[in-house]
Design an enzyme around this catalytic site. Sequence first.
Site, PDB file in Angstrom:
ATOM      1  N   HIS A   1      -3.416   0.966   8.260  1.00 45.86           N
ATOM      2  CA  HIS A   1      -2.079   1.552   8.113  1.00 45.86           C
ATOM      3  C   HIS A   1      -2.103   2.751   7.166  1.00 45.86           C
ATOM      4  CE1 HIS A   1       2.460   1.057   7.653  1.00 45.86           C
ATOM      5  NE2 HIS A   1       2.156   1.833   6.625  1.00 45.86           N
ATOM      6  N   GLU A   2      -2.756   2.570   6.009  1.00 44.99           N
ATOM      7  CA  GLU A   2      -2.738   3.636   4.996  1.00 44.99           C
ATOM      8  C   GLU A   2      -3.612   4.821   5.415  1.00 44.99           C
ATOM      9  OE1 GLU A   2      -0.441   3.429   2.933  1.00 44.99           O
ATOM     10  OE2 GLU A   2      -0.035   1.288   3.090  1.00 44.99           O
TER      11      GLU A   2
ATOM     12  N   CYS B   1       6.716  -0.453   6.484  1.00 42.79           N
ATOM     13  CA  CYS B   1       6.232   0.725   5.757  1.00 42.79           C
ATOM     14  C   CYS B   1       7.304   1.142   4.769  1.00 42.79           C
ATOM     15  CB  CYS B   1       5.965   1.843   6.759  1.00 42.79           C
ATOM     16  SG  CYS B   1       5.397   3.376   6.005  1.00 42.79           S
ATOM     17  N   LEU B   2       6.902   1.493   3.565  1.00 42.44           N
ATOM     18  CA  LEU B   2       7.876   1.930   2.556  1.00 42.44           C
ATOM     19  C   LEU B   2       8.601   3.201   3.000  1.00 42.44           C
ATOM     20  CD1 LEU B   2       5.887   1.237  -0.743  1.00 42.44           C
ATOM     21  CD2 LEU B   2       7.680  -0.157   0.302  1.00 42.44           C
TER      22      LEU B   2
ATOM     23  N   GLY C   1       0.826  -1.201   0.000  1.00 40.50           N
ATOM     24  CA  GLY C   1       0.000   0.000   0.000  1.00 40.50           C
ATOM     25  C   GLY C   1       0.859   1.250   0.000  1.00 40.50           C
TER      26      GLY C   1
ATOM     27  N   GLN D   1       3.043   9.894   1.186  1.00 47.47           N
ATOM     28  CA  GLN D   1       4.351   9.235   1.095  1.00 47.47           C
ATOM     29  C   GLN D   1       5.127   9.619  -0.160  1.00 47.47           C
ATOM     30  OE1 GLN D   1       2.555   5.160   2.085  1.00 47.47           O
ATOM     31  NE2 GLN D   1       4.622   4.990   2.902  1.00 47.47           N
TER      32      GLN D   1
ATOM     33  N   HIS E   1      -1.841   7.100   7.689  1.00 50.72           N
ATOM     34  CA  HIS E   1      -0.928   8.034   7.003  1.00 50.72           C
ATOM     35  C   HIS E   1      -1.639   9.344   6.664  1.00 50.72           C
ATOM     36  CE1 HIS E   1       2.904   6.088   6.284  1.00 50.72           C
ATOM     37  NE2 HIS E   1       2.353   4.994   5.767  1.00 50.72           N
TER      38      HIS E   1
HETATM   39 ZN    ZN Z   1       3.237   3.166   5.517  1.00 55.75          ZN
END
Ligand code: ZN
Length: 162
Positions: free
Chosen positions: A130-131, A88-89, A46, A51, A134
């Site tokens: 999670h997303e 997480c990226l 995701g 991000q 953000h």
């Molecule tokens: Zn993340």
Amino acid sequence: MAIRTIRTEGDAILGKKSRVVTEITPRTQDLIDDMIETMYEANGVGLAAVQVGVLKRIVVIDIGEGPMILINPEILETAGSQTGDEGCLSVPGLSGTVTRPNYVKVKALNEDMEEVIYEGEELLARAFCHEIDHLDGHMYTELVEGELRKVSYNDFDEDDFQ
Ligand code: ZN
């Protein structure tokens, strides 16, 4: 389409609240296409617009069943709980244990600005939480139980969330 640079922890933008999307302009469509490409390039499950440095309430998710695009997503309902690994990226090379609901029901708009309801369990429920976090400037690292762990690339398998 283009690969965009993923912002990493320490970048102040990740702590900011994203703004509601009111229309899909060609620029917004480009952003969505780029987010999907960037997520795949980074082997992520995701990605939220913040991000890649854009404060719009847009999330893309693919848990292996094709890309989902969620605009202005809101959690309507949650149930149960699951405790597992999360990454997480924007926090490359690390993972930690996070408890999330096991079932999540989400309302969002699609690319045609039509309302869509999604229900997810397990990995998908985790990805929704999670997303969407953000979009409100929250990182999973705030929720980690115990220490963050280093992950080597070889440790990843398809079930890992990042
Ligand atoms: Zn993340």
